[in-house]
Design a protein around this motif. Structure first.
Motif, PDB file in Angstrom:
ATOM      1  N   ILE A   1       0.874  -1.164   0.006  1.00 34.38           N
ATOM      2  CA  ILE A   1       0.068  -0.124   0.142  1.00 34.38           C
ATOM      3  C   ILE A   1       0.954   1.124   0.052  1.00 34.38           C
ATOM      4  N   PHE A   2       1.904   1.224   0.819  1.00 35.44           N
ATOM      5  CA  PHE A   2       2.776   2.354   1.043  1.00 35.44           C
ATOM      6  C   PHE A   2       3.313   2.629  -0.517  1.00 35.44           C
ATOM      7  N   GLY A   3       3.974   1.431  -1.236  1.00 32.81           N
ATOM      8  CA  GLY A   3       4.525   1.432  -2.274  1.00 32.81           C
ATOM      9  C   GLY A   3       3.734   1.899  -3.174  1.00 32.81           C
ATOM     10  N   LEU A   4       2.497   1.626  -3.351  1.00 36.98           N
ATOM     11  CA  LEU A   4       1.572   2.013  -4.241  1.00 36.98           C
ATOM     12  C   LEU A   4       1.119   3.631  -4.106  1.00 36.98           C
ATOM     13  N   SER A   5       1.284   3.914  -2.815  1.00 31.30           N
ATOM     14  CA  SER A   5       0.865   5.415  -2.884  1.00 31.30           C
ATOM     15  C   SER A   5       2.358   6.308  -3.112  1.00 31.30           C
ATOM     16  N   CYS A   6       3.442   5.896  -3.067  1.00 33.02           N
ATOM     17  CA  CYS A   6       4.521   6.370  -3.653  1.00 33.02           C
ATOM     18  C   CYS A   6       4.788   6.390  -4.844  1.00 33.02           C
ATOM     19  N   PHE A   7       4.292   5.390  -5.495  1.00 35.76           N
ATOM     20  CA  PHE A   7       4.288   5.368  -7.177  1.00 35.76           C
ATOM     21  C   PHE A   7       3.364   6.319  -7.585  1.00 35.76           C
ATOM     22  N   HIS A   8       2.111   6.335  -7.106  1.00 35.94           N
ATOM     23  CA  HIS A   8       1.419   7.519  -7.664  1.00 35.94           C
ATOM     24  C   HIS A   8       1.570   8.933  -7.328  1.00 35.94           C
ATOM     25  N   THR A   9       2.381   9.143  -6.327  1.00 37.53           N
ATOM     26  CA  THR A   9       2.929  10.439  -6.003  1.00 37.53           C
ATOM     27  C   THR A   9       3.806  11.008  -7.124  1.00 37.53           C
ATOM     28  N   TYR A  10       4.593   9.888  -7.446  1.00 44.08           N
ATOM     29  CA  TYR A  10       5.488  10.060  -8.491  1.00 44.08           C
ATOM     30  C   TYR A  10       4.725  10.298  -9.813  1.00 44.08           C
ATOM     31  N   LEU A  11       3.901   9.906 -10.104  1.00 38.36           N
ATOM     32  CA  LEU A  11       2.964   9.935 -11.362  1.00 38.36           C
ATOM     33  C   LEU A  11       2.344  11.297 -11.212  1.00 38.36           C
ATOM     34  N   LEU A  12       1.830  11.727 -10.280  1.00 34.50           N
ATOM     35  CA  LEU A  12       1.324  13.125 -10.232  1.00 34.50           C
ATOM     36  C   LEU A  12       2.440  14.030 -10.184  1.00 34.50           C
ATOM     37  N   CYS A  13       3.671  14.161  -9.760  1.00 35.11           N
ATOM     38  CA  CYS A  13       4.670  14.934  -9.970  1.00 35.11           C
ATOM     39  C   CYS A  13       5.017  14.908 -11.237  1.00 35.11           C
ATOM     40  N   SER A  14       5.135  13.998 -12.020  1.00 30.78           N
ATOM     41  CA  SER A  14       5.611  13.864 -13.424  1.00 30.78           C
ATOM     42  C   SER A  14       4.440  14.108 -14.459  1.00 30.78           C
ATOM     43  N   ASP A  15       3.203  14.296 -14.054  1.00 32.17           N
ATOM     44  CA  ASP A  15       2.052  14.312 -14.823  1.00 32.17           C
ATOM     45  C   ASP A  15       2.070  13.185 -16.020  1.00 32.17           C
ATOM     46  N   LEU A  16       2.051  11.889 -15.355  1.00 31.62           N
ATOM     47  CA  LEU A  16       1.778  10.905 -16.024  1.00 31.62           C
ATOM     48  C   LEU A  16       0.727  10.219 -15.590  1.00 31.62           C
ATOM     49  N   THR A  17       0.406   8.911 -16.461  1.00 34.72           N
ATOM     50  CA  THR A  17      -0.641   7.815 -16.067  1.00 34.72           C
ATOM     51  C   THR A  17      -0.116   6.779 -15.814  1.00 34.72           C
ATOM     52  N   THR A  18      -0.744   5.689 -15.144  1.00 35.33           N
ATOM     53  CA  THR A  18       0.003   4.204 -14.896  1.00 35.33           C
ATOM     54  C   THR A  18       0.205   3.721 -16.437  1.00 35.33           C
ATOM     55  N   ASN A  19      -0.706   3.971 -17.426  1.00 35.11           N
ATOM     56  CA  ASN A  19      -0.687   3.606 -18.650  1.00 35.11           C
ATOM     57  C   ASN A  19       0.421   3.953 -19.449  1.00 35.11           C
ATOM     58  N   GLU A  20       0.666   5.322 -19.396  1.00 31.99           N
ATOM     59  CA  GLU A  20       1.814   5.965 -20.014  1.00 31.99           C
ATOM     60  C   GLU A  20       3.199   5.436 -19.556  1.00 31.99           C
ATOM     61  N   ASP A  21       3.177   5.403 -18.246  1.00 29.47           N
ATOM     62  CA  ASP A  21       4.445   5.002 -17.549  1.00 29.47           C
ATOM     63  C   ASP A  21       4.821   3.496 -18.072  1.00 29.47           C
ATOM     64  N   LEU A  22       3.812   2.622 -17.886  1.00 22.97           N
ATOM     65  CA  LEU A  22       4.151   1.196 -18.248  1.00 22.97           C
ATOM     66  C   LEU A  22       4.546   1.097 -19.876  1.00 22.97           C
ATOM     67  N   LYS A  23       3.927   1.999 -20.513  1.00 19.53           N
ATOM     68  CA  LYS A  23       4.231   1.537 -22.191  1.00 19.53           C
ATOM     69  C   LYS A  23       5.398   2.541 -22.238  1.00 19.53           C
ATOM     70  N   GLY A  24       5.962   3.374 -21.365  1.00 16.38           N
ATOM     71  CA  GLY A  24       7.313   4.094 -21.528  1.00 16.38           C
ATOM     72  C   GLY A  24       7.182   5.022 -22.713  1.00 16.38           C
ATOM     73  N   ILE A  25       5.879   5.883 -22.732  1.00 15.46           N
ATOM     74  CA  ILE A  25       5.757   6.802 -23.912  1.00 15.46           C
ATOM     75  C   ILE A  25       6.665   7.896 -23.774  1.00 15.46           C
ATOM     76  N   TYR A  26       6.664   8.365 -22.435  1.00 13.39           N
ATOM     77  CA  TYR A  26       7.427   9.751 -22.261  1.00 13.39           C
ATOM     78  C   TYR A  26       8.729   9.574 -21.386  1.00 13.39           C
ATOM     79  N   ARG A  27       8.962   8.272 -21.334  1.00 11.84           N
ATOM     80  CA  ARG A  27      10.106   8.060 -20.723  1.00 11.84           C
ATOM     81  C   ARG A  27      11.449   8.666 -21.060  1.00 11.84           C
ATOM     82  N   LYS A  28      12.335   8.929 -20.184  1.00  4.90           N
ATOM     83  CA  LYS A  28      13.553   9.710 -20.597  1.00  4.90           C
ATOM     84  C   LYS A  28      14.620   8.704 -20.985  1.00  4.90           C
ATOM     85  N   LYS A  29      14.438   8.005 -22.135  1.00  2.00           N
ATOM     86  CA  LYS A  29      15.275   7.193 -22.824  1.00  2.00           C
ATOM     87  C   LYS A  29      15.776   7.424 -24.211  1.00  2.00           C
TER      88      LYS A  29
END
Length: 292
Positions: A195-223
């Motif tokens: 639960i705490f890991g999920l909360s931290c993960f979505h905090t990261y998504l909020l600060c990066s303005d990403l969704t889980t779908n975008e993060d998993l697909k790596g659409i805007y990943r810095k690579k």
């Protein structure tokens, strides 16, 4: 409190901690109510479902596409699979949904479980039984965050309960008198990590303005993308550029904007009436007799 009377031995920690401070169980009750209310809001709020296009809308879309890509109305020319939109100087692709029969807006995706296109689709959560999208993501984040706080709070209160009783009696007697606190400690210990890991993960998504779908697909990943240009080509290596998130406007602004922004109204029909066989009327222009 030098002694804890036997008649007050309770399974729950709340009666024991109430004598130390009534605020301790009251805070736990407030956090619990917040968890339940946000859970219900996440489950029963429309996540941003887009209604499927009607026949008249599909006909008009095909007419516009024919004028743009198929001026000779060649039936062998298929409908373009993607359309492009420019957002903050970045090109964003909009994919055609064959089920809903329209080009999905940016950040919209089709949920395979709900079988609907959802605005700003994040993921489908089986625990709340609903998609997480533009209109209920704030409730989902508050639910996960409050749940992690509640687990930590219950864990601390149960440990404090056992430690305070251990000062006046053997540890074995404490376990026999307060089995509920031991069970709460075990459950909280094994659930807090996820639960705490999920909360931290979505905090990261909020600060990066990403969704889980975008993060998993790596659409805007810095690579850096794999380079495909040949050694003899002198064209600029645009494939080797870093993709940018056109929706990102700063961590603080992204965090506050998605959590505290006013919720957009639902675009679903509140009556829930769907005409399976709509009547399409095509008006033919009337010409004067001399022009025929």
């Amino acid at each position: 409190m030098d002694a804890w009377p036997a008649k007050k031995n309770k399974i729950s920690s709340a009666p024991f901690l109430w004598d130390y401070s009534p605020a301790i169980p009251i805070i736990a009750a407030v956090i619990s109510l917040s968890v339940i209310s946000n859970f219900l809001a996440t489950s029963f709020t429309d996540p941003g479902i887009l209604p499927r296009a009607e026949n008249i809308e599909v006909i008009e879309l095909d007419r516009q596409i024919a004028e743009e890509h198929n001026p000779h109305h060649d039936p062998a020319v298929p409908r373009p699979r993607f359309r492009e939109a420019t957002i903050n100087g970045e090109r964003v692709k909009m994919k055609y949904c064959t089920t809903c029969r329209f080009y999905r807006p940016p950040r919209c995706s089709h949920c395979a479980v709900c079988d609907n296109c959802v605005l700003m689709f994040d993921h489908h959560c089986p625990w709340v039984g609903n998609c997480i999208g533009q209109r209920n993501y704030c409730y989902f984040y508050r639910f996960v965050f409050c749940l992690s706080v509640l687990i930590l709070y219950l864990f601390s209160c149960s440990v404090a309960h056992i430690c305070l009783l251990s000062q006046n009696m053997p540890f074995g007697d404490v376990m026999r008198k307060t089995p509920g606190s031991a069970v709460v400690i075990i459950i909280c210990f094994f659930t807090i990590w996820s639960i705490f890991g999920l909360s931290c993960f979505h905090t990261y998504l909020l600060c990066s303005d990403l969704t889980t779908n975008e993060d998993l697909k790596g659409i805007y990943r810095k690579k850096r993308r794999a380079a495909v240009q040949t050694s003899t080509s002198s064209a600029p290596d645009w494939h080797n550029q870093e993709p940018k998130n056109p929706f990102y406007s700063g961590s603080l602004k992204s965090f506050t904007g998605r959590l505290f922004k006013s919720r957009l109204p639902s675009v679903l029909d509140a009556n829930g009436y769907i005409n399976d066989q709509p009547t399409i009327v095509i008006q033919v222009p009337k010409f004067p007799p001399e022009t025929r």
